[in-house]
Design an enzyme around this catalytic site. Structure first.
Site, mmCIF file in Angstrom:
data_model
loop_
_atom_site.group_PDB
_atom_site.id
_atom_site.type_symbol
_atom_site.label_atom_id
_atom_site.label_comp_id
_atom_site.label_asym_id
_atom_site.label_seq_id
_atom_site.Cartn_x
_atom_site.Cartn_y
_atom_site.Cartn_z
ATOM 1 C CD GLU A 238 2.756 -2.342 -4.009
ATOM 2 O OE1 GLU A 238 3.283 -3.224 -3.311
ATOM 3 O OE2 GLU A 238 2.674 -1.150 -3.651
ATOM 4 C CB CYS B 51 3.805 0.954 2.483
ATOM 5 S SG CYS B 51 5.585 0.909 2.358
#
Length: 203
Positions: free
Chosen positions: A138, A89
């Site tokens: 996010e 990620c």
């Protein structure tokens, strides 16, 4: 469920001076609630409470047996060090396509090129990290794929890695700490996971 540690760097590489580029701030792409770019912010500042909404990506890679590749984040990471999480990620550079960033960071962190990599939707979340005090605000682009090659992780990024079945993942999650965002991104990606590796794998 074998767990494999990343190899340490040599003494020469550990002692090498940082390049001028390493001192430059890393910038993230700020977005609105619909994922539209609205500006940029320095990486760490974007994660300071209450956090600033920014673009991110998460990758889930599976082997031929339908096992998910997990990584344990390196102990030296500024955010969520030493916890387990999905395959890879991170954050695209400003203007970088999320798919390109996902492939780039998978190679940089794990030394892997996915055999297949496809989009698996997006998810917006707000996850405070209890260990660091930082906040993940996010807009996350998800990717699911398959891999055949053996990982060759960068020890500055990855402490160790493991391939797990759903049952092994459940057991591991009862024993160790996972990233604050892990279940959010996994649950969102599950429909695409089942399309890529088949519902019979149990994901």
């Amino acid at each position: 469920m074998p767990i494999t540690s990343a190899e340490g760097r040599s003494a020469d590489s550990a002692a090498a001076p940082a390049s001028p580029e390493a001192a430059e701030p890393i910038m993230l792409e700020l977005v609105d609630e619909d994922g539209r770019t609205i500006g940029t912010a320095e990486k760490v500042s974007a994660h300071l409470a209450p956090g600033r909404l920014h673009r991110a990506f998460s990758v889930f890679l599976f082997d031929e047996q339908g096992r998910l590749l997990l990584q344990r984040r390196a102990l030296g990471k500024y955010h969520s060090p030493g916890v387990w999480s999905n395959t890879c990620c991170g954050h695209p550079y400003p203007g970088e396509l999320p798919f390109v960033a996902a492939a780039r960071r998978t190679a940089e962190e794990l030394g892997l090129a996915p055999e297949l990599l496809r989009e698996a939707g997006t998810v917006r979340y707000n996850h405070p990290d209890p260990l660091s005090g930082l906040v993940e605000q996010e807009y996350n682009h998800l990717f699911v794929g398959t891999v055949r090659a053996t990982p060759e992780p960068d020890p500055e990024e990855v402490e160790e890695y493991a391939y797990v079945t759903p049952a092994e993942l459940e057991k591991l999650m009862s024993e160790v700490t996972f990233s604050a965002w892990f279940m959010t991104v996994l649950d969102t990606a599950r429909p695409a996971v089942r399309e890529v590796i088949g519902a019979g794998a149990g994901w």
